[in-house]
Design an enzyme around this catalytic site. Structure first.
Site, PDB file in Angstrom:
ATOM      1  N   ILE A  38       0.906  -1.000  -0.117  1.00  0.00           N
ATOM      2  CA  ILE A  38      -0.427   0.002   0.329  1.00  0.00           C
ATOM      3  C   ILE A  38       1.169   1.073  -0.377  1.00  0.00           C
ATOM      4  O   ILE A  38       0.180   2.194  -0.391  1.00  0.00           O
ATOM      5  CB  ILE A  38      -0.663   0.068   1.258  1.00  0.00           C
ATOM      6  CG1 ILE A  38      -2.205   1.291   0.569  1.00  0.00           C
ATOM      7  CG2 ILE A  38      -0.374  -0.013   2.590  1.00  0.00           C
ATOM      8  CD1 ILE A  38      -3.113   0.165   1.746  1.00  0.00           C
ATOM      9  N   ASN A  80      11.462  -8.411   7.334  1.00  0.00           N
ATOM     10  CA  ASN A  80      11.886  -7.733   8.803  1.00  0.00           C
ATOM     11  C   ASN A  80      11.132  -8.296   9.961  1.00  0.00           C
ATOM     12  O   ASN A  80       9.960  -9.556   9.277  1.00  0.00           O
ATOM     13  CB  ASN A  80      11.458  -6.430   8.406  1.00  0.00           C
ATOM     14  CG  ASN A  80      11.763  -5.703   7.300  1.00  0.00           C
ATOM     15  OD1 ASN A  80      12.897  -5.028   6.789  1.00  0.00           O
ATOM     16  ND2 ASN A  80      11.211  -4.717   7.097  1.00  0.00           N
ATOM     17  N   GLN A 126      10.288  -4.854  11.875  1.00  0.00           N
ATOM     18  CA  GLN A 126       8.713  -5.069  11.259  1.00  0.00           C
ATOM     19  C   GLN A 126       7.466  -4.589  11.771  1.00  0.00           C
ATOM     20  O   GLN A 126       7.642  -3.797  13.023  1.00  0.00           O
ATOM     21  CB  GLN A 126       8.394  -6.509  11.912  1.00  0.00           C
ATOM     22  CG  GLN A 126       7.417  -7.770  11.649  1.00  0.00           C
ATOM     23  CD  GLN A 126       7.554  -8.654  11.713  1.00  0.00           C
ATOM     24  OE1 GLN A 126       8.403  -9.715  12.898  1.00  0.00           O
ATOM     25  NE2 GLN A 126       6.651  -9.415  11.001  1.00  0.00           N
ATOM     26  N   HIS A 152       5.633 -11.575   6.218  1.00  0.00           N
ATOM     27  CA  HIS A 152       5.469 -11.485   4.401  1.00  0.00           C
ATOM     28  C   HIS A 152       7.252 -10.844   4.470  1.00  0.00           C
ATOM     29  O   HIS A 152       7.794 -10.433   5.268  1.00  0.00           O
ATOM     30  CB  HIS A 152       5.097 -10.025   4.474  1.00  0.00           C
ATOM     31  CG  HIS A 152       5.438  -8.911   5.535  1.00  0.00           C
ATOM     32  ND1 HIS A 152       4.707  -8.958   6.841  1.00  0.00           N
ATOM     33  CD2 HIS A 152       5.954  -7.830   5.623  1.00  0.00           C
ATOM     34  CE1 HIS A 152       5.239  -7.693   7.662  1.00  0.00           C
ATOM     35  NE2 HIS A 152       6.256  -7.214   6.484  1.00  0.00           N
TER      36      HIS A 152
HETATM   37  P1  AMP Z   1       7.455  -4.604   7.645  1.00  0.00           P
HETATM   38  O1  AMP Z   1       7.896  -2.926   7.965  1.00  0.00           O
HETATM   39  O2  AMP Z   1       8.046  -5.328   6.880  1.00  0.00           O
HETATM   40  O3  AMP Z   1       6.374  -5.068   8.740  1.00  0.00           O
HETATM   41  O4  AMP Z   1       6.483  -4.108   6.404  1.00  0.00           O
HETATM   42  C1  AMP Z   1       4.563  -4.246   6.380  1.00  0.00           C
HETATM   43  C2  AMP Z   1       4.841  -3.699   4.797  1.00  0.00           C
HETATM   44  O5  AMP Z   1       2.762  -3.970   4.974  1.00  0.00           O
HETATM   45  C3  AMP Z   1       4.898  -2.407   4.615  1.00  0.00           C
HETATM   46  O6  AMP Z   1       5.663  -1.535   3.895  1.00  0.00           O
HETATM   47  C4  AMP Z   1       3.515  -1.032   4.281  1.00  0.00           C
HETATM   48  O7  AMP Z   1       3.374  -0.685   3.627  1.00  0.00           O
HETATM   49  C5  AMP Z   1       2.436  -2.689   4.321  1.00  0.00           C
HETATM   50  N1  AMP Z   1       1.277  -2.704   4.506  1.00  0.00           N
HETATM   51  C6  AMP Z   1       0.325  -2.137   5.578  1.00  0.00           C
HETATM   52  N2  AMP Z   1      -0.737  -2.062   5.415  1.00  0.00           N
HETATM   53  C7  AMP Z   1      -1.155  -2.579   4.668  1.00  0.00           C
HETATM   54  C8  AMP Z   1      -2.080  -3.173   3.602  1.00  0.00           C
HETATM   55  N3  AMP Z   1      -3.539  -2.992   3.663  1.00  0.00           N
HETATM   56  N4  AMP Z   1      -2.508  -3.719   2.170  1.00  0.00           N
HETATM   57  C9  AMP Z   1      -0.929  -3.605   1.629  1.00  0.00           C
HETATM   58  N5  AMP Z   1      -0.064  -3.296   2.427  1.00  0.00           N
HETATM   59  C10 AMP Z   1      -0.157  -2.929   3.410  1.00  0.00           C
END
Ligand code: AMP
Ligand code: ZN
Length: 113
Positions: free
Chosen positions: A31, A86, A93, A99
């Site tokens: 997103i 992460n 994270q 993910h």
């Molecule tokens: P992390 O910091 O590794 O936990 O990454 C979490 C990721 O999830 C970030 O890059 C956010 O931009 C992404 N994210 C959060 N909410 C959504 C969502 N609803 N749809 C797609 N990506 C998301």
């Protein structure tokens, strides 16, 4: 996991731009993209992070790597890409559902911030 954002995406309760799905994993665009291509690849099963993976679930990593490679080809990342996860607070994270980020379409820096 009722309160998990990515479990809700897996269940279709929160919309996502899905680019891949099989019986074990889904992939959807991030997103808040940090590169021209920024896709998240996640297991359908709730696993909090690498640190919480049981030995029985290790096959998920093979699947994620294989899907990452396939999506990188599909999205034309011929010059290379980054496939990273992460782990925990110090790892950066924010969402506690495993993910992998597939990032590409620009030159990545090293070391990461
Ligand atoms: P992390 O910091 O590794 O936990 O990454 C979490 C990721 O999830 C970030 O890059 C956010 O931009 C992404 N994210 C959060 N909410 C959504 C969502 N609803 N749809 C797609 N990506 C998301
Ligand atoms: Zn979850």
């Amino acid at each position: 996991m009722n309160d998990c954002l990515f479990c809700k995406i897996v269940a279709g309760k929160i919309p996502s731009n899905k680019v891949y799905e099989d019986e074990k994993v889904i992939a959807f665009t991030d997103i808040n993209p940090q590169a021209p291509v920024h896709i998240l690849i996640i297991p359908k099963k709730h696993i909090a992070s690498v640190a919480d993976t049981s030995e029985l679930d290790m096959d998920i990593y093979a699947r994620i790597m294989s899907v990452g490679k396939r999506l990188a080809e599909e999205f034309g990342l011929k010059g290379g890409y980054r496939l990273v996860t992460n782990i925990g607070k110090d790892g950066g994270q924010a969402v506690d559902h495993l993910h992998f980020h597939l990032l590409g379409g620009r030159t990545m820096g090293w070391p990461p911030g």
